[in-house]
Design a protein around this motif. Structure first.
Motif, short mmCIF file in Angstrom:
data_model
loop_
_atom_site.label_atom_id
_atom_site.label_comp_id
_atom_site.label_asym_id
_atom_site.label_seq_id
_atom_site.Cartn_x
_atom_site.Cartn_y
_atom_site.Cartn_z
N PHE A 80 58.57 18.86 84.81
CA PHE A 80 59.50 19.25 85.99
C PHE A 80 60.55 18.47 86.09
O PHE A 80 60.61 17.22 85.44
CB PHE A 80 58.80 19.05 87.45
N SER A 145 56.03 7.96 95.42
CA SER A 145 55.55 9.21 94.36
C SER A 145 54.61 9.88 95.26
O SER A 145 53.94 9.57 96.06
CB SER A 145 55.14 8.64 93.33
N ALA A 146 54.69 11.29 94.84
CA ALA A 146 53.66 11.97 95.32
C ALA A 146 51.87 11.66 95.31
O ALA A 146 51.41 11.92 96.13
CB ALA A 146 53.71 13.70 94.88
N SER A 147 51.75 10.91 94.14
CA SER A 147 50.42 10.24 93.93
C SER A 147 50.24 9.25 95.20
O SER A 147 49.34 9.16 95.67
CB SER A 147 50.52 9.55 92.51
N HIS A 184 47.18 18.88 90.79
CA HIS A 184 47.73 17.72 90.15
C HIS A 184 46.76 16.49 90.02
O HIS A 184 46.04 16.51 90.98
CB HIS A 184 49.13 17.12 90.40
N GLY A 239 53.19 25.09 94.72
CA GLY A 239 53.89 24.82 93.21
C GLY A 239 52.96 23.94 92.50
O GLY A 239 53.31 22.80 92.11
N THR A 241 51.46 22.28 88.84
CA THR A 241 52.09 21.64 87.96
C THR A 241 52.08 22.56 86.84
O THR A 241 53.26 22.61 86.10
CB THR A 241 51.51 20.35 87.78
N ASP A 266 50.41 19.49 99.11
CA ASP A 266 51.44 18.76 98.13
C ASP A 266 52.27 19.70 97.28
O ASP A 266 51.93 20.59 96.74
CB ASP A 266 50.57 18.34 96.92
N ALA A 268 55.07 18.65 95.61
CA ALA A 268 55.85 17.76 94.94
C ALA A 268 56.92 18.26 94.55
O ALA A 268 58.29 17.83 94.55
CB ALA A 268 54.77 17.21 93.71
N ASP A 295 58.76 15.89 96.50
CA ASP A 295 59.53 14.77 95.94
C ASP A 295 60.87 15.14 95.75
O ASP A 295 61.51 16.00 94.79
CB ASP A 295 59.20 14.80 94.47
N HIS A 297 62.89 13.40 94.18
CA HIS A 297 63.08 12.96 93.06
C HIS A 297 62.92 13.93 91.85
O HIS A 297 63.26 13.72 90.58
CB HIS A 297 62.48 11.47 92.62
N LYS A 298 62.29 14.90 92.30
CA LYS A 298 61.97 16.14 91.22
C LYS A 298 63.41 17.02 91.10
O LYS A 298 63.91 17.04 90.24
CB LYS A 298 60.77 16.87 91.43
N1 PLP Z 1 51.59 17.08 92.42
C1 PLP Z 1 52.33 17.85 91.74
C2 PLP Z 1 52.18 19.31 92.22
C3 PLP Z 1 53.10 17.50 90.58
O1 PLP Z 1 53.49 18.37 89.78
C4 PLP Z 1 53.39 16.35 90.40
C5 PLP Z 1 53.94 15.82 89.20
O2 PLP Z 1 54.52 16.72 88.59
C6 PLP Z 1 52.82 15.13 91.15
C7 PLP Z 1 51.85 15.61 92.32
C8 PLP Z 1 52.80 13.63 91.01
O3 PLP Z 1 54.19 13.43 91.21
P1 PLP Z 1 54.69 11.93 91.28
O4 PLP Z 1 55.03 11.54 89.90
O5 PLP Z 1 55.69 11.88 92.19
O6 PLP Z 1 53.41 10.96 91.68
#
Ligand code: PLP
Length: 469
Positions: A80, A145-147, A184, A239, A241, A266, A268, A295, A297-298
């Motif tokens: 992404f 981060s989304a994580s 993810h 959405g 991954t 999520d 992200a 995010d 940041h994406k």
């Molecule tokens: N969730 C989804 C749907 C993602 O596509 C991604 C990363 O591509 C993440 C979580 C993880 O993102 P991050 O790098 O912000 O932890």
């Protein structure tokens, strides 16, 4: 470095970045390197005495740039996007220059209050439910981060489902987490970190569009209840991954309500799309969420790291994470009138990340952000049309946003070869995934400098590569 020296070299660094951006298109998108090649260009030890800054800058060109995959390149279509932008970089620079810690309101009130207000603005821009607003019981916070957002959502869900017992005694029951087979990997990682264990994560089956099947979710919840487990958390994705599938939140949300399970959403990558009213259908049902993240940041022109995370009930997260040692006690915290963001995240310390988001929102305005998303979506849709018009290829999944998943008809081998050959030219960069067990190429449009002509040139390159094989 004195302030005057900083001014001097700072101007040179800004010039360097501006030149880097201006000349990106001429560079190969990804490097052709063997492991260790960059490290071999560095001295074995740190310098004993300080060096001339000019030498450091020169090494950016000599050592660093040749070792980069250029994520801001207009022909970067991998993974992404990881957008940045001028205002984001400048916001980060100011934040770095201030060097403040925003762990408590009292350690820099502006860092907390700007973050709270900017996340309220952002919630409005995405038309998120009012219950995420800080003016009610909810509120937003920037995670790295989304994580991390998934991790703290998992911990809050454990806190809630255990009636607070988890905080005292840890994971004493068999708790279960539900997400789709397309979710993810960070969801499984969060469950592992939280002590829930891999074997208690249910990967729920998806439908023909790769979206979670609510009937399969219900069946998994029922089976676990019967076996004595306690369902703690459902994570739905807007959405995914691999293909940007959208889980059906209205049905999933109702199930979560019925079973009393925390729903984390999520979004992200695709959350940014909700700045456009015509793409908000993708967020239908988000009002059921206990927590939601995306995010900037994406895909929202804000440099890594910046994940926007909201909760409907901020008190639950604070109860989950708060530990107050004597050295952090202060009158503002004790008044109960302030937000201390250290209680909303894993680390104690935090930098002033809201500044870059504030700069981005003010520079582009809602209109500028919508224009960016619309341009990316339109370019991706055009690309899908070109793929469909060539009968050697197939589009393998719905493409509601700016990602297109496609492949050469037939076996995987030629597709793997095609991706390798296209990336080796340095003229474009794509990545792959597997969909229904088949190797698939992904083209994700997102770099701020990408125009339709870059996608068109990449499509021609792909066709020409197939022609010559
Ligand atoms: N969730 C989804 C749907 C993602 O596509 C991604 C990363 O591509 C993440 C979580 C993880 O993102 P991050 O790098 O912000 O932890």
């Amino acid at each position: 470095m004195t302030p005057e020296e900083f001014r001097h070299y700072g101007h040179e660094v800004v010039d360097w970045i501006a030149d880097y951006w201006a000349n990106l298109e001429a560079l190969p998108v990804s490097p052709d390197l063997r492991p260790g090649e960059i490290a071999a260009r560095l001295p074995e030890r740190a310098p004993e005495t300080g060096e001339d800054f000019a030498a450091v800058l020169a090494d950016l060109d000599r050592v660093i740039t040749p070792g980069l995959t250029h994520w801001q390149h207009p022909a970067f279509f991998g993974y992404f996007p990881a957008n940045t932008s001028g205002p984001s970089v400048l916001g980060d620079l100011v934040s770095a220059g201030m060097g403040v810690q925003g762990m408590l309101w009292s350690t820099s009130p502006a860092a907390t209050e700007v973050e709270t207000v900017v996340l309220d603005w952002l919630a409005d821009l995405l038309d998120l439910p009012a219950r995420f607003h800080s003016t009610g019981t909810g509120g937003g916070v920037i995670q790295d981060s989304a994580s991390s957002a998934a991790l703290v959502a998992t911990l809050a869900a454990l806190h809630r489902v255990s009636g607070g017992a988890w905080r005292r005694s840890g994971v004493r029951e068999r708790y279960t987490v539900y997400t789709s087979t397309q979710a993810h990997s960070s969801i499984e990682k969060a469950a592992r970190l939280a002590g829930i264990g891999d074997e208690n994560v249910r990967l729920v089956e998806v439908d023909q569009d790769f979206a979670m099947r609510p009937d399969a979710l219900r069946a998994a919840l029922d089976a676990d209840r019967v076996s004595g487990a306690t369902p703690a958390l459902v994570v739905a994705t807007i959405g995914t991954t691999s293909t940007t599938a959208i889980d059906p939140l209205p049905a999933i949300g109702k199930i979560c309500q019925e079973y009393g399970v925390w729903l984390h959403v999520d979004a992200a990558y695709a959350g940014a799309a909700a700045v456009c009213p015509e793409l908000r259908w993708s967020h239908a049902g988000v009002e059921y969420a206990d927590s939601y993240c995306f995010d900037p940041h994406k895909w929202l022109l804000t440099g890594f790291d910046c994940d926007a995370f909201w909760l409907a009930d901020r008190a639950e997260l604070v109860q989950t994470l708060t530990v107050l040692p004597e050295f952090l006690r202060n009158a503002a915290t004790e008044s109960g009138e302030v937000i201390d963001y250290r209680d909303w995240q894993v680390p104690l310390g935090r930098r002033f990340r809201a500044l870059k988001l504030w700069f981005v929102l003010r520079w582009y305005g809602a209109e500028g952000l919508r224009a960016h998303i619309r341009r990316c979506v339109a370019t991706a849709q055009r690309f899908a049309e070109w793929v469909r018009a060539d009968e050697r290829f197939e589009v393998v999944a719905p493409h509601p946003f700016s990602l297109v998943c496609f492949r050469l008809r037939g076996s995987d081998g030629p597709n793997e070869k095609l991706l390798r050959a296209v990336n080796a030219t340095g003229r474009a960069f794509l990545t792959h995934t597997k969909v229904d067990g088949r190797y698939v190429l992904r083209l994700a449009v997102g770099a701020p400098s990408t125009e339709e002509r870059h996608a068109a040139a990449t499509w021609k390159l792909i066709q020409a590569t197939v022609d010559t094989e």
